[in-house]
Write an enzyme that holds these catalytic residues in place. Structure first.
Site, PDB file in Angstrom:
ATOM      1  N   ASP A   1       0.824  -1.212   0.000  1.00  0.00           N
ATOM      2  CA  ASP A   1       0.000   0.000   0.000  1.00  0.00           C
ATOM      3  C   ASP A   1       0.859   1.264   0.000  1.00  0.00           C
ATOM      4  O   ASP A   1       2.038   1.233   0.348  1.00  0.00           O
ATOM      5  CB  ASP A   1      -0.890  -0.027   1.255  1.00  0.00           C
ATOM      6  CG  ASP A   1      -2.139   0.830   1.117  1.00  0.00           C
ATOM      7  OD1 ASP A   1      -2.259   1.578   0.132  1.00  0.00           O
ATOM      8  OD2 ASP A   1      -3.006   0.739   2.008  1.00  0.00           O
TER       9      ASP A   1
ATOM     10  N   GLU B   1     -13.893   1.763   1.114  1.00  0.00           N
ATOM     11  CA  GLU B   1     -13.179   2.302   2.273  1.00  0.00           C
ATOM     12  C   GLU B   1     -13.529   3.772   2.504  1.00  0.00           C
ATOM     13  O   GLU B   1     -13.503   4.258   3.632  1.00  0.00           O
ATOM     14  CB  GLU B   1     -11.669   2.143   2.090  1.00  0.00           C
ATOM     15  CG  GLU B   1     -11.064   2.997   0.987  1.00  0.00           C
ATOM     16  CD  GLU B   1      -9.548   2.831   0.889  1.00  0.00           C
ATOM     17  OE1 GLU B   1      -9.057   1.758   1.262  1.00  0.00           O
ATOM     18  OE2 GLU B   1      -8.885   3.775   0.430  1.00  0.00           O
TER      19      GLU B   1
END
Length: 662
Positions: free
Chosen positions: A414, A469
């Site tokens: 990420d 998210e």
């Protein structure tokens, strides 16, 4: 003198015009035609069955030695070829892909070339070079020109900073604006894919493929004319560690070029997908076709599947006799849940390694990874670890080997948040290193896919999407159902999406609120269920917490059962920004999903692809009160009608999902 000067200018223009030469190529179905004109510069135009797709558009590439590939080009050879083959496509939305196209390859004096490829559903071109030594690319230029000021579905970078230099650092997740080309904000970069609405209901989706050893492409409109131009992030020159939890490398200064690369190579494909009907975009294979072939000889160990995910639900389990959080007891609870439902993986997202250390060998005392791996193995559940970019990159070989030896199945990497040449090289190094140690990798915090998942099939998913998210913090003015019925026609053209759906708390439009620790989705429960069919995602998250799923046994069983890779895909119906319906086949079963925006909608689906025979359908539809309580749904098991016509009624923000079996 003035008359003489005018005569000379006329003669010079005539010579230039006479020096130009045009070359044509058609798609196999003869609907698409590209015309390439070579003279003072190189331009191409593209039409589809009489409809202009692109007006004459110049393309070139400038090298650091001052040469411009495309200026005053001299053609030494033109070759045409017709190709008709199939490509095996494991871990995809179909098991094989038709690869049928006509190709025109130019060789120019100066050891460079151009390749144009025409499929029935689009065109692609790329530069090639055959130079002895390494080359430095200062820039790749183009002007994608239109004769009309068409409307677009355009995603800006999610950086509001003033300069392109500052905007290059972004997470590549942003909703779309629906505006004409000339009204787009010229001070902001736009990410790919980007969609242009053409005349007659046709669409053009612009993206790229086979992006290796080169930066990704942004688009921008710098003039008041309907034109788009590419912009590339220059190569990083000075960096410092920082950003999110000290896990990023922040570029403080860049070089005066975009790539330093091999002198003999093929450059990325510039891709232009053309559709007559919106639903064609929802089942497009262009990027996968154009990617480099698989470099992993044995990929039998790659296992797509679903993941019980911790971060979105904030580890907020309940009804247990231990303190929930980032600890082994909590993760054993997730593993137990996954095992009960045949969910293949549990992820340990951010928090398992020591914060701010950017060192994946430092694990917090509350976590024993080997114990969790062993416990998961006893339950037939694999463990995947989240990793920040810099922590993963700084000692990649050691980290990957260490956790592979331990039995971990893969990494979710990420916060790259760039797509300059250095980051693209990282993606390939990460894929190759993980492949050697039989580890899957999910690239989060990164640009759209460009086919790396074909070249390294252990790259099992990509983010580059404004996924669920964002419901942890998005303002109540944000429109997620609209986005959900837009991305199947734009972002998903590029490839799979780590969207992370599965919310069991669902809200109608006026009831949604961002709650970080107990987040909800916008739209109905059936909207969430249908996304597991609609969205391509070989490694697919169940974002809510096991405690909530255990209270919703019917829905949990249904989504846990849905495959993540497919034998066949059939785009049934859809209109960008309004609704979409897709059917997918795996093994003995078909799955069908449909989504709508905030408009209630009834559509009729044609299931004639089933062929003869008797079928049953286990379906989930919006309940009669789903417009008031978004979690309201109805499960039914009914026979598939003999005429194969099924009417689907969806509430505002609704959905519909079904499993079809004999």
């Amino acid at each position: 003198m003035k008359l003489k000067a005018l005569i000379m200018l006329f003669l010079m223009g005539s010579v230039s015009l006479m020096a130009q030469k045009s070359y044509q190529l058609q798609s196999p179905d003869k609907k698409l035609q590209v015309v390439v004109t070579v003279g003072d510069d190189i331009r191409f135009s593209l039409t589809h069955d009489g409809t202009e797709v692109l007006a004459a558009s110049p393309i070139s590439m400038t090298l650091q030695d001052g040469s411009v590939l495309g200026a005053n080009s001299k053609v030494s050879k033109v070759l045409k070829a017709a190709v008709d083959k199939t490509i095996p496509s494991p871990f995809y939305k179909k098991t094989e892909i038709e690869d049928t196209y006509n190709e025109m390859t130019f060789a120019f004096r100066g050891n460079y070339g151009l390749v144009f490829r025409l499929y029935n559903d689009g065109m692609a071109y790329r530069f090639t070079t055959k130079m002895k030594n390494d080359i430095i690319v200062v820039n790749e230029e183009a002007g994608y020109n239109f004769s009309s000021d068409h409307k677009t579905f355009a995603p800006y970078v999610n950086s509001q900073k003033a300069t392109f230099e500052e905007q290059f650092m972004n997470s590549f997740e942003q909703p779309y604006v629906h505006e004409p080309i000339t009204k787009l904000d010229s001070k902001r970069l736009m990410i790919l894919p980007l969609l242009v609405e053409l005349d007659g209901g046709k669409k053009l989706c612009i993206t790229e493929a086979d992006l290796e050893d080169y930066p990704g492409m942004f688009l921008n409109n710098l003039t008041d004319k309907p034109a788009l131009k590419p912009v590339f992030a220059p190569y990083p020159k000075v960096k410092k560690q920082g950003g999110h939890n000290n896990l990023q490398m922040l570029v403080e200064e860049r070089e005066g070029y975009i790539a330093k690369t091999k002198g003999t190579r093929a450059f990325p494909w510039r891709v232009f997908v053309v559709s007559e009907d919106d639903k064609q975009l929802a089942d497009c294979d262009m990027v996968y076709r154009l990617a480099s072939p698989c470099r992993v000889q044995d990929f039998s160990w790659i296992k797509p599947g679903k993941v019980a995910w911790d971060w979105w639900n904030d580890w907020n389990i309940y009804g247990v006799d231990f303190r929930a959080g980032i600890n082994n007891e909590t993760y054993k609870y997730y593993i137990d849940f996954a095992s009960e439902h045949g969910i293949e993986y549990v992820i340990l997202d951010e928090g398992w390694s020591v914060n701010l250390a950017a060192d994946l060998m430092q694990v917090i005392p509350e976590i024993n990874i080997q114990e969790l791996v062993n416990y998961g193995k006893s339950k037939n559940v694999g463990i995947i670890l989240w990793a920040g970019y810099h922590a993963f990159d700084r000692d990649m070989e050691k980290v990957v080997k260490h956790y592979s030896d331990m039995g971990v199945k893969g990494f979710k990497v990420d916060f790259m948040d760039r797509d300059d040449q250095e980051i693209i090289d990282f993606l390939y190094r990460g894929a190759e290193t993980c492949a050697r140690y039989k580890m899957m990798v999910d690239y989060h915090g990164i640009c759209k896919p460009t086919g790396l998942q074909r070249t390294y099939p252990n790259v099992i998913n990509y983010e580059g999407v404004h996924g669920l998210e964002n419901m942890k913090w998005a303002a109540n003015t944000y429109d997620m159902p609209l986005y959900d019925v837009t991305i199947p026609f734009v972002r998903m053209v590029a490839g799979p999406m780590d969207y992370t759906q599965g919310a069991m708390r669902n809200a109608i439009r006026k009831n949604y609120a961002p709650i970080n620790t107990e987040p909800m989705s916008q739209g109905t429960r059936c909207h969430q269920l249908a996304t597991y069919v609609i969205f391509e995602s070989p490694l697919n998250m169940l974002c809510d917490n096991p405690s909530n799923y255990r209270r919703e046994a019917e829905c949990t069983e249904f989504i846990a059962d849905i495959p993540t890779v497919w034998d066949k895909t059939v785009a049934l119906d859809g209109k960008i920004g309004e609704y979409v319906a897709i059917a997918r086949h795996h093994g003995d079963n078909w799955y069908v999903g449909a989504l709508t925006n905030w408009d209630a909608r009834e559509v009729e689906l044609d299931l004639s692809f089933l062929g003869d025979g008797n079928y049953k359908m286990e379906l989930f539809r919006d309940g009669i009160n789903a417009d008031r309580a978004a979690r309201d749904y109805k499960k039914e098991i009914i026979p598939v009608p003999a005429d194969r016509k099924v009417k689907v009624k969806m509430a505002p923000g609704g959905g519909w999902a079904a499993k079809i079996y004999r």
